[in-house]
Design an enzyme around this catalytic site. Structure first.
Site, PDB file in Angstrom:
ATOM      1  N   GLU A 177       0.552  -1.182   0.084  1.00 12.87           N
ATOM      2  CA  GLU A 177       0.221  -0.479   0.165  1.00 12.87           C
ATOM      3  C   GLU A 177       0.952   0.756  -0.133  1.00 12.87           C
ATOM      4  OE1 GLU A 177      -3.514   1.967   2.322  1.00 12.87           O
ATOM      5  OE2 GLU A 177      -2.120   0.524   3.064  1.00 12.87           O
ATOM      6  N   LYS A 214      -3.122  -2.479  -2.528  1.00  8.48           N
ATOM      7  CA  LYS A 214      -3.242  -1.147  -2.377  1.00  8.48           C
ATOM      8  C   LYS A 214      -3.281   0.258  -2.681  1.00  8.48           C
ATOM      9  CE  LYS A 214      -6.783   0.371   2.165  1.00  8.48           C
ATOM     10  NZ  LYS A 214      -7.480  -0.596   2.542  1.00  8.48           N
TER      11      LYS A 214
END
Length: 295
Positions: A177, A214
């Site tokens: 992420e 992500k």
């Protein structure tokens, strides 16, 4: 068999990943939005108890099932806690059909070169072993990009993949992420640099290593489509990043092969003071919106 079933569900299932992983730094803000002010608790234990009650209310709600929710990202304390008398990862998978993930980062370093890399993670291998033994499928680790600084973005992605390889070695699937700040004046430029760095690192992975990404919903629609189609990428999910639920959903719908992994947007409008019927209706409405945007 469980890992295979979970992997199949994440790779091909319809739905989204719920982010229930607010940590020590973000919990007071999450509780405030939930209608619980800081003067309602005096210790960290009290604070984490209150946020766990909120998470349990979400996890046990009628609409929080595999029909629309693919997975849930947990804070470490949540992973080690219980819901309805069962360990949280066990409850999620066995009772709800929801795949459990664990947030493993310990927060962010101060900004340098326009980014914030992750703080050191002492005891990571032991934590990953615990997560694996408790039935957790994957992990999530977050960095933040504030500016289109190539040096900083290279550092973020290199660190993310170093951690990801440790996670893969433990038999888990990492969610990488590198969040791009939605308020960055150079957001689109930062995303272009990030895209190239991610592609370079993913192309260097062994065939058997699977990762997830992500990412902030990009300014250029479809920017990450090639990453979603990559043989080493199990799924690309989107963070809401501070957008309202409606705005995040509208942006997400313009990006094929990207599904939601929302935290604040999932809990938008939910308050401690609501009756169970009111709470479940409001959560169900949010789940429906996010599910529709993830199709």
């Amino acid at each position: 068999m469980t890992d295979t079933a979970m992997a199949q569900r994440i790779a091909t299932g319809a739905g989204f990943i719920a982010a229930l992983d607010q940590s020590g730094g973000s919990t007071p803000k999450a509780l405030k939005l939930y209608g619980i002010s800081e003067d309602a608790y005096s210790t960290d234990e009290d604070m984490f108890s209150l946020i766990h009650q909120m998470r349990c209310r979400i996890m046990t709600a009628p609409d929080f099932t595999s029909d629309k929710v693919l997975g849930a990202i947990l804070f470490e304390r949540t992973m080690r806690d219980t819901v309805d008398g069962k360990a949280v990862p066990t409850y999620l998978w066995e009772q709800r059909g929801v795949v459990p993930f664990l947030k493993i980062d310990k927060g962010l370093e101060d900004k340098a070169n326009g980014v914030q890399i992750m703080k050191p993670m002492p005891g990571l291998e032991a934590l990953l072993a615990d997560a694996k033994s408790m039935g957790v499928f994957g992990t999530k680790e977050r960095s933040v990009i504030h500016e289109a600084d190539a040096t900083g973005i290279k550092a973020v992605v290199a660190q993310q993949f170093e951690v990801a390889k440790t996670v893969c070695a433990a038999g888990l699937v990492p969610i990488i992420e590198p969040e791009v700040d939605i308020n960055s004046p150079t957001k689109a430029e930062a995303e272009d640099i990030l895209h190239e760095e991610l592609l370079n690192h993913i192309n260097g992975l062994d065939d058997d290593l699977k990762v997830m990404l992500k990412l902030t919903i990009p300014s250029e629609d479809g920017l990450y489509l090639d990453l979603a189609d990559h043989k080493n990428v199990l799924r690309v999910v989107a963070l809401s990043g501070g957008y309202s639920t409606d705005d995040a959903c509208a942006r997400l719908m313009r990006n094929k092969n990207m599904i939601a992994s929302f935290s604040r947007a999932l809990a938008e409008g939910l308050t401690h003071q609501m009756s169970d019927a009111e709470f479940n209706a409001a959560l169900g409405n949010n789940i429906d919106k996010i599910y529709a945007a993830s199709k």
